[in-house]
Scaffold this motif. Sequence first.
Motif, PDB file in Angstrom:
ATOM      1  N   THR A 116      67.634  40.183  -8.443  1.00 53.78           N
ATOM      2  CA  THR A 116      66.269  40.332  -9.107  1.00 53.78           C
ATOM      3  C   THR A 116      66.135  41.041 -10.264  1.00 53.78           C
ATOM      4  O   THR A 116      67.083  41.962 -10.592  1.00 53.78           O
ATOM      5  N   HIS A 117      65.155  41.160 -11.313  1.00 55.40           N
ATOM      6  CA  HIS A 117      64.914  42.103 -12.096  1.00 55.40           C
ATOM      7  C   HIS A 117      63.201  42.311 -12.540  1.00 55.40           C
ATOM      8  O   HIS A 117      62.703  41.364 -12.164  1.00 55.40           O
ATOM      9  N   ARG A 118      62.918  43.069 -13.397  1.00 51.97           N
ATOM     10  CA  ARG A 118      61.581  43.411 -13.714  1.00 51.97           C
ATOM     11  C   ARG A 118      61.190  42.922 -14.998  1.00 51.97           C
ATOM     12  O   ARG A 118      61.212  43.754 -15.843  1.00 51.97           O
ATOM     13  N   LEU A 132      56.719  43.811 -12.363  1.00 55.44           N
ATOM     14  CA  LEU A 132      57.047  42.937 -11.168  1.00 55.44           C
ATOM     15  C   LEU A 132      58.106  42.490 -11.106  1.00 55.44           C
ATOM     16  O   LEU A 132      58.681  42.092 -12.277  1.00 55.44           O
ATOM     17  N   LEU A 133      58.803  42.510  -9.927  1.00 54.70           N
ATOM     18  CA  LEU A 133      60.351  41.809  -9.708  1.00 54.70           C
ATOM     19  C   LEU A 133      59.991  40.305  -9.810  1.00 54.70           C
ATOM     20  O   LEU A 133      59.099  39.724  -9.513  1.00 54.70           O
ATOM     21  N   SER A 175      53.603  30.805  -4.044  1.00 57.97           N
ATOM     22  CA  SER A 175      53.221  32.162  -4.864  1.00 57.97           C
ATOM     23  C   SER A 175      54.630  32.706  -5.293  1.00 57.97           C
ATOM     24  O   SER A 175      54.594  33.175  -6.627  1.00 57.97           O
ATOM     25  N   GLY A 176      55.695  32.524  -4.672  1.00 52.84           N
ATOM     26  CA  GLY A 176      56.973  33.123  -5.286  1.00 52.84           C
ATOM     27  C   GLY A 176      56.850  34.482  -5.410  1.00 52.84           C
ATOM     28  O   GLY A 176      56.860  35.261  -4.622  1.00 52.84           O
ATOM     29  N   THR A 177      56.991  34.870  -6.601  1.00 59.65           N
ATOM     30  CA  THR A 177      56.562  36.542  -7.010  1.00 59.65           C
ATOM     31  C   THR A 177      55.423  36.996  -6.649  1.00 59.65           C
ATOM     32  O   THR A 177      55.305  38.136  -6.663  1.00 59.65           O
ATOM     33  N   GLY A 178      54.597  36.087  -6.456  1.00 63.18           N
ATOM     34  CA  GLY A 178      53.153  36.865  -6.159  1.00 63.18           C
ATOM     35  C   GLY A 178      52.232  37.097  -7.645  1.00 63.18           C
ATOM     36  O   GLY A 178      51.086  37.654  -7.563  1.00 63.18           O
ATOM     37  N   PRO A 208      57.635  43.756  -2.004  1.00 68.65           N
ATOM     38  CA  PRO A 208      58.030  44.768  -2.783  1.00 68.65           C
ATOM     39  C   PRO A 208      57.053  44.839  -3.965  1.00 68.65           C
ATOM     40  O   PRO A 208      56.512  46.084  -4.399  1.00 68.65           O
ATOM     41  N   ASN A 209      56.542  43.548  -4.554  1.00 68.82           N
ATOM     42  CA  ASN A 209      55.537  43.848  -5.616  1.00 68.82           C
ATOM     43  C   ASN A 209      54.167  44.079  -5.264  1.00 68.82           C
ATOM     44  O   ASN A 209      53.509  44.867  -5.757  1.00 68.82           O
TER      45      ASN A 209
END
Length: 320
Positions: A116-118, A132-133, A175-178, A208-209
């Motif tokens: 992942t990355h932000r 967000l990730l 939603s995925g990343t949300g 985590p997000n």
Amino acid sequence: MAVVLSTPIVTPLGINIDMTKNLGVNYSPFPKVHLFSVSTPLRTRKPVVTVVSSRKSVKNIGTGLASEDKKLLLERYGYDANEFSSQSKKSRRKEEERSGRNSQKEEEVVVQPRTTHRLLQVLAGTAKRKKLLSLKGMDVRPMMEVVKGAAFGILQAAGGCPTSLRPGRWLDLYSGTGSVGIEAISRGCSEAHFVEMDPWVVSNVLQPNLEHTGFVEASVIHTARVENFLERADKLVGKDRAFDYISVTPPYMEVDYEVLMNQISKSAAIGENTFIVVEYPSRTTMLDSCGCLEKMTDRRFGRTHLAIYGPKWAQKPRKS
């Protein structure tokens, strides 16, 4: 075979050569034929014997010749039965090793680790500019920020408040990343439900997000397929509790939009005052209505299109 002729031979210089005198052979009116014996012994080839056998998993069925019969047959033609069997075993072993290596190569699938990355961020509201990730690669494709900003701008204007959303509940499908549901909470929604079928994405990206933005208590995560969630929406969210907002951002190539929108229109998740935000690709035809809701706008952002459905009272009056 050698043939000696008794006829004199005339050379190009005109000299007669008597072959009988020169060769020291007695004259005879008939030519003499000398046969030469070969001192080298002739080579004899052994007959080639081919023994065909088949191995089957069922014992004593279709095994061909028995091992003793094979041994006698080989010895009759001058072959060493033990040497023949050892060579055949070695060749069979090599073939099995080769086939085993090939099957292992076929079965070995290189699985790249998911990282992942932000790169995403919240655009406005209480969590503005928080990173967000998101998942590297194309496994999860979040809504582009320009599309997300335009969607929320339209919804806020339709609700009568350009700076924030009307209080209500948000349903984030695929939603995925949300990022869409988190943006909704940040802009004024009291609660958001996230539907994501990938457990790894839920535990390593979405959760985590929510923790990073501080929206865990205002969120509900449903680890399920969207189709299954819509079928059981009345049991999962309660009767007569339709969502105020629904976002639909599926993987483009994995859904049939006509089937999906038809399922949403018949679901207990929508009501008379619901707004639906749909992101879809080019060459996709979207209907002018979804259940009791009518299409408010349909915009294009490159290859991405954005359609928003809403209640009749939110429709802008058309210019005559």
